[in-house]
Write an enzyme that holds these catalytic residues in place. Sequence first.
Site, mmCIF file in Angstrom:
data_model
loop_
_atom_site.group_PDB
_atom_site.id
_atom_site.type_symbol
_atom_site.label_atom_id
_atom_site.label_comp_id
_atom_site.label_asym_id
_atom_site.label_seq_id
_atom_site.Cartn_x
_atom_site.Cartn_y
_atom_site.Cartn_z
ATOM 1 N N ASP A 90 4.158 -6.649 -3.720
ATOM 2 C CA ASP A 90 4.397 -5.348 -4.621
ATOM 3 C C ASP A 90 4.968 -5.826 -6.025
ATOM 4 O OD1 ASP A 90 3.362 -2.831 -3.812
ATOM 5 O OD2 ASP A 90 5.046 -2.853 -2.328
ATOM 6 N N GLU A 185 -2.062 6.019 1.018
ATOM 7 C CA GLU A 185 -0.885 6.722 1.574
ATOM 8 C C GLU A 185 -0.763 7.938 1.865
ATOM 9 O OE1 GLU A 185 2.493 4.431 0.678
ATOM 10 O OE2 GLU A 185 4.060 5.646 2.101
HETATM 11 O O1 KIV Z 1 5.865 -1.135 0.082
HETATM 12 C C1 KIV Z 1 5.310 -1.088 1.182
HETATM 13 O O2 KIV Z 1 5.638 -1.753 2.061
HETATM 14 C C2 KIV Z 1 3.974 -0.520 1.001
HETATM 15 C C3 KIV Z 1 3.214 -0.096 2.182
HETATM 16 C C4 KIV Z 1 3.673 0.924 2.952
HETATM 17 C C5 KIV Z 1 1.753 0.239 1.880
HETATM 18 O O3 KIV Z 1 3.578 0.006 -0.058
#
Ligand code: KIV
Length: 268
Positions: A90, A185
Amino acid sequence: MPTDDRERPVTILDFDAWKKQGRKISVLTAYDHATARWLDDAGVDCLLVGDSLGTAVQGCETTLGVTLDQMVYHAEMVGRACRRAFVVADLPFLAYQASRPQAIRSAGRILKETRCQAVKMEGGRRIAATIRAVVDAEIPVMGHVGLTPQSVRRFGGYKVQREADAIRADAQAVVEAGAFALVLECVPAALAETITAEVPIPTIGIGAGAGCDGQVLVVHDMLGLIQGFRPRFARRYAEIGDAVQQAAARFIADVQSGDFPGDSESFH
Ligand code: KIV
């Protein structure tokens, strides 16, 4: 799953092929080397170093405080553990929202300093041009629409997102920007199924029903490591928290009774 599919590393091309074949995609989050190794050995297709790091690992109420340095640190550990799984990290809050050059530099750090193959960015039409800039810098992007936790302050909490037309437009914008996959989500299952049929890239659902091309869970939810709130969509496949507590209680009792360490656990 065919054997050869399990034995070679997953690449971005597999996501496209799996969508076309109708083969479901398994994704779990991971934040450390040891856990990632177990998950990779189990054959999970993709590991996501999520900024859920903030809530699952750091004990924060939101993901907003997670930094890019922290993501690089954890992504490096997870990337080093994986032999087969495709690893995505991310981009955390404010590591890409300020400008396109900022987004390219942040995403570039993930690819240069870790063994991750892609980044994930939250948002639809608002950040489509930024996704395009990162993709044009040769960095694969996984999109994320619906409930985007980095928008929690604007949403006023973690709520199921039901604005179907807006979410469909966001999904389309992410596709047009060049993303290779899309997390959906906390959206109604019927909406997720519609989007899955409409877009050419695989959808990965979390709280989005069974109609998505794949499913993702936060590993701490899946393993029963989180105490307190249990999201409705997070099926628990193990109760590791209970096992940890029981093991620790046995250790404490053994220390107090003098039973640990034993003769075989001592040097002579
Ligand atoms: O940060 C995360 O773990 C996510 C998932 C829940 C898709 O974005």
